[in-house]
Scaffold this active site. Structure first.
Site, short mmCIF file in Angstrom:
data_model
loop_
_atom_site.label_atom_id
_atom_site.label_comp_id
_atom_site.label_asym_id
_atom_site.label_seq_id
_atom_site.Cartn_x
_atom_site.Cartn_y
_atom_site.Cartn_z
N ASN A 155 -7.28 5.98 10.21
CA ASN A 155 -8.59 6.33 10.75
C ASN A 155 -9.21 5.19 11.54
OD1 ASN A 155 -11.31 7.83 10.73
ND2 ASN A 155 -11.80 5.97 9.62
N ASP A 173 0.81 -1.22 0.00
CA ASP A 173 0.00 0.00 0.00
C ASP A 173 0.85 1.27 0.00
OD1 ASP A 173 -2.40 -1.34 -0.12
OD2 ASP A 173 -2.72 -1.33 2.05
N GLY A 174 1.96 1.24 0.74
CA GLY A 174 2.83 2.41 0.77
C GLY A 174 3.38 2.74 -0.60
N ALA A 180 -7.48 2.67 7.19
CA ALA A 180 -6.07 2.77 7.55
C ALA A 180 -5.93 3.42 8.93
CB ALA A 180 -5.32 3.53 6.46
N ASN A 206 -5.25 9.04 1.40
CA ASN A 206 -5.83 8.37 2.56
C ASN A 206 -6.39 9.34 3.58
OD1 ASN A 206 -5.49 5.75 1.73
ND2 ASN A 206 -3.83 5.26 3.13
N GLU A 207 -5.51 10.18 4.14
CA GLU A 207 -5.95 11.07 5.21
C GLU A 207 -5.01 12.24 5.40
OE1 GLU A 207 -2.84 8.85 6.66
OE2 GLU A 207 -4.75 7.76 6.56
#
Length: 259
Positions: free
Chosen positions: A161, A44-45, A159, A117-118
């Site tokens: 969150n 994912d990274g 993730a 993502n955030e």
């Protein structure tokens, strides 16, 4: 859909580089600037890194990721024995709109950065952060005393969150998660679900004494004074998923995961 110009990218790990060599032998590839589709090998990274590079290039071509990392929530299963072209033609496209973060530091410097993502605000020292939160021009929390707070997209809601006890959001929900990190006061506030048209502003109270950093995915800005967050609909990204591993299905099923 027929993808004739494919670019191949891999994270610098032994597993991903071995897969890259295998696929290099089987198919024809082009440079990413000429590609109509990108294959990303990693976790994912690495997928976030590829997507951020695309945002920087203003290049929105579909990305099909195959997991050769740890979690691979944004990735498909790595399989070397399939016909990749047939697999790509059956893949389901998913559109993801990133967040746009605008930061003003204590010294008056201004920065902007996207987040897929955030966006998170985090205390820099042992002292708790004190934050004022405004949504749509209205102050909704005059003072949140906490370790931090974050705004997550549906794609990122499973993730950081979720680890902070925030809600998992369906991909088509049209919402954002506003989630506190270790809130001290008001102690019972557990966050909010906001429409994705919301414009959110954080103001750091007593910023010099209680410094706060702002992080857009993996990019950090320190000693911030104000942070503005909103969806950026002008830079949508497209991910491709195998029909049995569609992102919206995976987000829904993550709510029942117990491992």
């Amino acid at each position: 859909m027929n993808y004739m110009k494919m670019a191949l990218l891999a994270s610098p790990t032994p597993q991903a580089e071995a897969a890259l060599e295998e696929l290099h032998r089987k198919y024809d590839w082009v440079d990413i600037e000429d590609a109509s589709l990108v294959i990303a090998l990693g976790g994912d990274g690495f997928m976030l890194q590829v997507l951020h590079d695309m945002l920087a290039r203003q290049q929105n071509v579909p990305v099909f990721g195959m997991n050769l990392g740890t979690f691979g929530f944004l990735m498909n299963e790595w399989r070397s024995d399939d016909d990749l072209l047939q697999r790509l033609n059956k893949a389901k496209p998913v559109t993801v709109s990133p967040l746009a973060m605008k930061v003003t530091t204590i010294s008056g410097e201004k920065f902007s950065s996207p987040a897929i993502n955030e966006v998170s605000l985090l205390r820099e020292t042992r002292q708790t952060a004190k934050l004022e939160i405004t949504v749509g021009g209205r102050v909704v929390l005059p003072e949140l005393v906490c370790d931090g707070v974050l705004v997550a997209t549906p794609a990122g809601s499973t993730a950081y969150n979720f680890s902070a006890q925030g809600p998992i959001l369906p991909l088509d929900s049209g919402t954002l998660a506003l989630t506190p990190i270790s809130p001290f006061r008001p102690r019972r506030w557990r966050g909010a679900i906001l429409p994705d048209r919301a414009h959110i502003t954080f103001r750091v109270l007593d910023a010099a004494k209680r410094p706060v950093s702002a992080v857009a995915d993996q990019r950090e800005y320190r000693d911030v004074e104000t942070v503005e967050v909103a969806i950026d609909r002008t830079n949508a990204l497209t991910l491709l998923f195998d029909p049995e591993h569609a992102l919206d299905d995976r987000i829904a099923m993550e709510q029942f995961a117990i491992g």
